[in-house]
Design a protein around this motif. Structure first.
Motif, PDB file in Angstrom:
ATOM      1  N   GLN A 110      24.792  46.248  49.796  1.00  9.09           N
ATOM      2  CA  GLN A 110      25.497  45.785  48.603  1.00  9.09           C
ATOM      3  C   GLN A 110      26.937  45.505  49.011  1.00  9.09           C
ATOM      4  OE1 GLN A 110      24.927  45.185  45.077  1.00  9.09           O
ATOM      5  NE2 GLN A 110      26.980  44.385  45.436  1.00  9.09           N
ATOM      6  N   ALA A 111      27.410  44.263  48.781  1.00 11.26           N
ATOM      7  CA  ALA A 111      28.754  43.876  49.191  1.00 11.26           C
ATOM      8  C   ALA A 111      29.803  44.657  48.420  1.00 11.26           C
ATOM      9  CB  ALA A 111      28.952  42.380  48.970  1.00 11.26           C
ATOM     10  N   ALA A 112      30.993  44.744  48.989  1.00 11.07           N
ATOM     11  CA  ALA A 112      32.123  45.364  48.294  1.00 11.07           C
ATOM     12  C   ALA A 112      32.416  44.587  47.004  1.00 11.07           C
ATOM     13  CB  ALA A 112      33.346  45.376  49.203  1.00 11.07           C
ATOM     14  N   ARG A 113      32.982  45.303  46.032  1.00  9.22           N
ATOM     15  CA  ARG A 113      33.204  44.714  44.712  1.00  9.22           C
ATOM     16  C   ARG A 113      34.663  44.902  44.289  1.00  9.22           C
ATOM     17  NH1 ARG A 113      30.086  43.034  40.441  1.00  9.22           N
ATOM     18  NH2 ARG A 113      30.970  43.312  38.364  1.00  9.22           N
ATOM     19  N   TYR A 114      35.251  43.812  43.785  1.00  5.91           N
ATOM     20  CA  TYR A 114      36.617  43.820  43.264  1.00  5.91           C
ATOM     21  C   TYR A 114      36.561  43.398  41.801  1.00  5.91           C
ATOM     22  CZ  TYR A 114      38.198  44.137  48.103  1.00  5.91           C
ATOM     23  OH  TYR A 114      38.421  44.550  49.401  1.00  5.91           O
ATOM     24  N   GLU A 115      36.905  44.328  40.924  1.00  7.19           N
ATOM     25  CA  GLU A 115      36.757  44.125  39.486  1.00  7.19           C
ATOM     26  C   GLU A 115      38.137  44.133  38.834  1.00  7.19           C
ATOM     27  OE1 GLU A 115      34.525  46.890  36.493  1.00  7.19           O
ATOM     28  OE2 GLU A 115      33.049  45.856  37.740  1.00  7.19           O
ATOM     29  N   TRP A 116      38.545  42.969  38.308  1.00  9.66           N
ATOM     30  CA  TRP A 116      39.887  42.824  37.767  1.00  9.66           C
ATOM     31  C   TRP A 116      39.909  42.970  36.248  1.00  9.66           C
ATOM     32  CZ3 TRP A 116      44.442  42.453  40.306  1.00  9.66           C
ATOM     33  CH2 TRP A 116      44.396  42.227  41.684  1.00  9.66           C
ATOM     34  N   ASN A 117      40.903  43.723  35.773  1.00  8.41           N
ATOM     35  CA  ASN A 117      41.222  43.771  34.354  1.00  8.41           C
ATOM     36  C   ASN A 117      42.621  43.171  34.200  1.00  8.41           C
ATOM     37  OD1 ASN A 117      40.732  44.821  31.524  1.00  8.41           O
ATOM     38  ND2 ASN A 117      42.672  45.808  32.020  1.00  8.41           N
ATOM     39  N   LEU A 118      42.778  42.188  33.331  1.00  8.25           N
ATOM     40  CA  LEU A 118      44.018  41.417  33.262  1.00  8.25           C
ATOM     41  C   LEU A 118      44.873  41.712  32.043  1.00  8.25           C
ATOM     42  CD1 LEU A 118      42.494  37.995  34.348  1.00  8.25           C
ATOM     43  CD2 LEU A 118      43.557  39.736  35.801  1.00  8.25           C
ATOM     44  N   SER A 119      44.329  42.366  31.047  1.00 10.42           N
ATOM     45  CA  SER A 119      45.076  42.596  29.819  1.00 10.42           C
ATOM     46  C   SER A 119      44.566  43.868  29.133  1.00 10.42           C
ATOM     47  CB  SER A 119      44.896  41.393  28.873  1.00 10.42           C
ATOM     48  OG  SER A 119      45.589  41.579  27.670  1.00 10.42           O
ATOM     49  N   PRO A 120      45.457  44.660  28.544  1.00 10.91           N
ATOM     50  CA  PRO A 120      46.904  44.447  28.380  1.00 10.91           C
ATOM     51  C   PRO A 120      47.714  44.741  29.647  1.00 10.91           C
ATOM     52  CG  PRO A 120      46.277  46.507  27.387  1.00 10.91           C
ATOM     53  CD  PRO A 120      45.007  45.864  27.829  1.00 10.91           C
ATOM     54  N   SER A 121      47.165  45.558  30.550  1.00 12.52           N
ATOM     55  CA  SER A 121      47.831  45.803  31.827  1.00 12.52           C
ATOM     56  C   SER A 121      46.908  45.333  32.949  1.00 12.52           C
ATOM     57  CB  SER A 121      48.170  47.290  31.999  1.00 12.52           C
ATOM     58  OG  SER A 121      46.995  48.067  31.990  1.00 12.52           O
TER      59      SER A 121
END
Length: 281
Positions: free
Chosen positions: A245-256
């Protein structure tokens, strides 16, 4: 002589008029007997033309099966993330595709943005993906990882969630009639229709494609060919294989702005629990 000519013309009319009427009735019945082919073919419209009834664009909305807004992308781009001005997942998806991201999933779904140039009725929407060319995916473009956008704050230990509702759950908004006033714009989430063995069926692996969109406008079918802006749409990536399973980058953009990073997993039998960390960006 004139009387004789009139008599002959009358006899010809009496002889041939029933045949003409019968031929017309047969043609009319054939056009209305449920034949799947329409008597009048759909009109093909250039979406960039100025004389169309609507302005129509499409954008990628996620995978019909699987986690939405998840992309296979180069790890350096995934770790750097989107520019600061991108603050929502819709713009995130546009940026990810421009940055070389390939949607992950088995079948892409889209949103149609319909802008009416006049008052009209839209009574049906049908969307088909038409393959353009296969896209070779090589390790030299990697290393490949997963990158996703989430609306809520990411938790360090929870697994990704957020599968899209199925067609049976909420129906197809594109199948419902819509009455639009001049200047009105609506957004219609749509799923790709099954090509039923048509040559337009998306092949396995990654490929570029465009959308063939059919709209019924005031009872007249019109066909549009849509691209993803100036380029083609692209699908479908894969980052999970037997024992990997490839590495995972999970972005949260709002509110911070924050990033949840999960390391890649390699295993022989059952996958181990993910090791994930969250950092503020």
């Amino acid at each position: 002589m004139n009387a004789r000519r009139q008599k002959i013309a009358g006899l010809v009319l009496v002889a041939f008029l029933p045949a003409v009427l019968a031929f017309t009735v047969v043609r009319w019945l054939r056009a209305d007997d449920g034949d799947p082919q329409r008597a009048t073919p759909p009109r093909t419209v250039d979406p960039a033309a100025s004389d169309g009834d609507v302005d129509l664009v499409a954008r990628f909305a996620g995978a019909a099966q699987g986690v939405d807004l998840t992309f296979m992308i180069n790890e350096d781009r995934a770790e750097a993330g989107p520019p600061p001005e991108i603050r929502d997942c819709e713009r995130f998806a546009d940026w990810a595709q421009r940055a070389g991201g390939i949607p992950i999933g088995f079948q892409p779904s889209h949103v149609l943005v319909v802008h009416a140039r006049r008052s009209l009725d839209v009574n049906g929407v049908s969307v088909l993906a038409v393959p353009v060319a296969p896209v070779p995916v090589t390790e030299k473009d990697g290393p490949w990882v997963e990158m996703a956008c989430r609306d809520g704050a990411p938790a360090p230990t929870t697994s990704p969630s957020g599968e899209q509702p199925s067609e049976e759950d909420e129906g197809h908004p594109g199948d419902q009639p819509h009455v639009l006033a001049a200047g009105q714009t609506i957004e219609l989430p749509v799923q790709l229709r099954d090509p039923y063995g048509h040559e337009a069926e998306l092949p396995h692996g990654v490929s570029d494609y465009e959308l063939e969109v059919e709209l019924e406008i005031d009872g007249v079918y019109e066909t549009y060919r849509l691209k993803n802006g100036d380029s083609y749409f692209r699908c479908c990536g894969r980052t999970t294989f037997m024992g990997y399973q490839a590495a995972r980058y999970e972005w949260n953009l709002s509110p911070s702005r924050s990033l949840r990073h999960c390391e890649e997993l390699r295993y022989a039998e059952e996958p181990p629990p993910p090791t994930c960390t969250v950092s503020q960006r």
